[in-house]
Design an enzyme around this catalytic site. Structure first.
Site, PDB file in Angstrom:
ATOM      1  N   THR A  28       1.216  10.455   4.201  1.00  0.00           N
ATOM      2  CA  THR A  28       0.320  11.357   3.403  1.00  0.00           C
ATOM      3  C   THR A  28      -0.924  11.698   4.388  1.00  0.00           C
ATOM      4  O   THR A  28      -1.843  12.536   3.847  1.00  0.00           O
ATOM      5  CB  THR A  28       0.032  11.036   2.088  1.00  0.00           C
ATOM      6  OG1 THR A  28      -0.512   9.524   2.222  1.00  0.00           O
ATOM      7  CG2 THR A  28       1.097  11.128   1.087  1.00  0.00           C
ATOM      8  N   ASP A  55       0.685  -1.256  -0.037  1.00  0.00           N
ATOM      9  CA  ASP A  55       0.129   0.160  -0.042  1.00  0.00           C
ATOM     10  C   ASP A  55       1.080   1.146  -0.009  1.00  0.00           C
ATOM     11  O   ASP A  55       2.204   1.159   0.258  1.00  0.00           O
ATOM     12  CB  ASP A  55      -0.898  -0.030   1.262  1.00  0.00           C
ATOM     13  CG  ASP A  55      -1.694   1.239   1.552  1.00  0.00           C
ATOM     14  OD1 ASP A  55      -2.134   1.655   0.455  1.00  0.00           O
ATOM     15  OD2 ASP A  55      -1.586   1.884   2.607  1.00  0.00           O
ATOM     16  N   LEU A  56       0.566   2.335  -0.328  1.00  0.00           N
ATOM     17  CA  LEU A  56       1.344   3.732  -0.593  1.00  0.00           C
ATOM     18  C   LEU A  56       1.248   4.584   0.742  1.00  0.00           C
ATOM     19  O   LEU A  56       1.765   4.674   1.774  1.00  0.00           O
ATOM     20  CB  LEU A  56       0.972   4.222  -1.712  1.00  0.00           C
ATOM     21  CG  LEU A  56       1.916   5.757  -2.120  1.00  0.00           C
ATOM     22  CD1 LEU A  56       3.061   5.370  -1.998  1.00  0.00           C
ATOM     23  CD2 LEU A  56       1.394   6.430  -3.107  1.00  0.00           C
ATOM     24  N   ASP A  57      -0.235   4.971   0.858  1.00  0.00           N
ATOM     25  CA  ASP A  57      -0.301   6.016   2.151  1.00  0.00           C
ATOM     26  C   ASP A  57      -0.440   5.342   3.367  1.00  0.00           C
ATOM     27  O   ASP A  57      -0.891   4.506   3.613  1.00  0.00           O
ATOM     28  CB  ASP A  57      -1.757   6.511   2.034  1.00  0.00           C
ATOM     29  CG  ASP A  57      -1.847   7.595   0.525  1.00  0.00           C
ATOM     30  OD1 ASP A  57      -0.906   8.384   0.188  1.00  0.00           O
ATOM     31  OD2 ASP A  57      -2.736   7.244  -0.112  1.00  0.00           O
ATOM     32  N   LYS A  60     -11.018  -0.995  -1.700  1.00  0.00           N
ATOM     33  CA  LYS A  60     -10.731  -1.808  -0.755  1.00  0.00           C
ATOM     34  C   LYS A  60     -11.814  -1.765   0.179  1.00  0.00           C
ATOM     35  O   LYS A  60     -12.554  -0.543   0.486  1.00  0.00           O
ATOM     36  CB  LYS A  60      -9.487  -1.315   0.179  1.00  0.00           C
ATOM     37  CG  LYS A  60      -8.156  -1.489  -1.088  1.00  0.00           C
ATOM     38  CD  LYS A  60      -7.018  -0.875  -0.215  1.00  0.00           C
ATOM     39  CE  LYS A  60      -5.860  -0.838  -1.056  1.00  0.00           C
ATOM     40  NZ  LYS A  60      -4.657  -0.294  -0.292  1.00  0.00           N
ATOM     41  N   SER A  63      -2.519   0.508  -4.274  1.00  0.00           N
ATOM     42  CA  SER A  63      -3.139   1.951  -3.552  1.00  0.00           C
ATOM     43  C   SER A  63      -4.352   2.308  -3.919  1.00  0.00           C
ATOM     44  O   SER A  63      -4.782   2.317  -5.024  1.00  0.00           O
ATOM     45  CB  SER A  63      -2.173   3.004  -3.742  1.00  0.00           C
ATOM     46  OG  SER A  63      -2.578   4.353  -3.300  1.00  0.00           O
ATOM     47  N   ALA A  64      -5.118   2.808  -3.001  1.00  0.00           N
ATOM     48  CA  ALA A  64      -6.551   3.314  -3.461  1.00  0.00           C
ATOM     49  C   ALA A  64      -6.353   4.645  -4.020  1.00  0.00           C
ATOM     50  O   ALA A  64      -7.436   5.216  -4.562  1.00  0.00           O
ATOM     51  CB  ALA A  64      -7.472   3.393  -2.231  1.00  0.00           C
ATOM     52  N   GLU A 118       0.102  -3.475   4.615  1.00  0.00           N
ATOM     53  CA  GLU A 118      -0.972  -2.473   4.632  1.00  0.00           C
ATOM     54  C   GLU A 118      -1.050  -1.784   6.314  1.00  0.00           C
ATOM     55  O   GLU A 118      -0.783  -2.528   7.263  1.00  0.00           O
ATOM     56  CB  GLU A 118      -2.435  -3.221   4.607  1.00  0.00           C
ATOM     57  CG  GLU A 118      -3.139  -3.132   3.220  1.00  0.00           C
ATOM     58  CD  GLU A 118      -3.704  -1.806   3.008  1.00  0.00           C
ATOM     59  OE1 GLU A 118      -3.678  -0.855   3.973  1.00  0.00           O
ATOM     60  OE2 GLU A 118      -3.838  -1.276   1.769  1.00  0.00           O
ATOM     61  N   ASP A 119      -1.595  -0.743   6.160  1.00  0.00           N
ATOM     62  CA  ASP A 119      -1.860   0.136   7.576  1.00  0.00           C
ATOM     63  C   ASP A 119      -3.213   0.211   7.719  1.00  0.00           C
ATOM     64  O   ASP A 119      -3.378   1.057   8.685  1.00  0.00           O
ATOM     65  CB  ASP A 119      -0.854   1.484   7.372  1.00  0.00           C
ATOM     66  CG  ASP A 119      -1.764   2.395   6.641  1.00  0.00           C
ATOM     67  OD1 ASP A 119      -2.178   2.018   5.251  1.00  0.00           O
ATOM     68  OD2 ASP A 119      -2.093   3.412   6.885  1.00  0.00           O
ATOM     69  N   LYS A 178      -8.744   6.175   6.583  1.00  0.00           N
ATOM     70  CA  LYS A 178      -7.300   5.507   6.065  1.00  0.00           C
ATOM     71  C   LYS A 178      -7.929   4.228   5.474  1.00  0.00           C
ATOM     72  O   LYS A 178      -8.354   3.513   5.482  1.00  0.00           O
ATOM     73  CB  LYS A 178      -6.684   4.950   7.409  1.00  0.00           C
ATOM     74  CG  LYS A 178      -5.869   6.378   7.805  1.00  0.00           C
ATOM     75  CD  LYS A 178      -4.875   5.924   8.871  1.00  0.00           C
ATOM     76  CE  LYS A 178      -4.311   7.236   9.441  1.00  0.00           C
ATOM     77  NZ  LYS A 178      -3.495   6.978  10.623  1.00  0.00           N
TER      78      LYS A 178
END
Ligand code: BG6
Ligand code: MG
Length: 228
Positions: A16, A8-10, A144, A113-114, A168-169, A44
């Site tokens: 971010t 995942d990115l953020d 997601k 990423s979303a 994933e966070d 999130k």
């Protein structure tokens, strides 16, 4: 065998969430209600459209379709004002080194990423060339916890779901990984990410070789021997 790590990115590669928060807060202020950092936790991993629905629910507000679309656009423009100024300094501790070590080990890397702004963020932080494939909010129709983003990321690098591990966070992202039948490592708090196979606080001080043992015991799968 694990052949691909999907990130995942953020909140996993880059922090971010604070900029999303500032932009959503500005929107809430403009609509006349409060929006706290605690409220922001609910957003999130959630797509932009679903996030706006949650923000409006928190404020007890509703918007007609044209105003809803304008709110989405305003929020994104305010968010982009921050994102256009970020640099590699915003990469979360250890994430860049971890990616490099993973690739050095011959494991493929993909982004799942979303965010529809993932391309710009990767460019700003200088990590475009660290991913074999980038699947983001522009490439999927289902947000997601739907598994689409991770299944597409796996497909793009030619891997089966059982050959992938997702980082994933967000609770919605953990569910997406589980729905894709992938092993999921949570990044953050075990209390929030209780459905992940296991949770680490972040990548600082973490080498992929050390994770492989935990992945093997979490999955019972046969793993390739370490090459570095
Ligand atoms: C996710 C974030 O990665 O992307 C969410 O965790 C955000 O908070 C979502 O809403 C969509 O991002 P964007 O950049 O397309 O508005
Ligand atoms: Mg995230």
């Amino acid at each position: 065998m694990i052949h691909c790590f999907i990130f995942d990115l953020d909140g996993v590669i880059v922090d971010t969430a604070k900029y999303h928060y500032l932009a959503w807060k500005r929107l809430a202020d403009s609509l006349g209600f409060d929006f706290t950092e605690h409220d922001n936790e609910r957003l999130k991993g959630v797509s932009r459209v679903e996030s706006l629905k949650i923000v409006l629910e928190i404020g007890g507000a509703s918007l007609i379709e044209s105003a809803f679309e304008k709110a989405l656009d305003d929020k994104n423009q305010w968010y982009l004002d921050y994102i256009r100024r970020i640099s590699a300094e915003e990469i979360l501790p250890g994430a860049a080194g971890f990616l490099e070590a993973v690739r050095g080990r011959g494991i493929k890397t993909a982004l799942g990423s979303a965010s529809k702004n993932a391309g710009l963020i990767l460019e700003r932080i200088g990590l475009c060339d660290q991913f074999d494939s980038v699947i983001d909010g522009n490439s999927v129709s289902n947000a997601k916890p739907d598994p689409e983003v991770f299944l597409k990321a796996a497909g793009a690098v030619g891997c089966a779901p059982k050959e992938c591990v997702v980082f994933e966070d967000a609770a919605a992202g953990v569910q997406a990984a589980l729905n894709a039948e992938m092993l999921c490592i949570g990044i953050g708090s075990p209390a929030v990410l209780r459905d992940a196979h296991f949770v680490i606080p972040g990548f600082a001080g973490i080498h992929p070789n050390a994770l492989m043992d935990r992945i093997a015991s979490a999955s019972g799968r046969i793993l390739p021997p370490p090459t570095c």
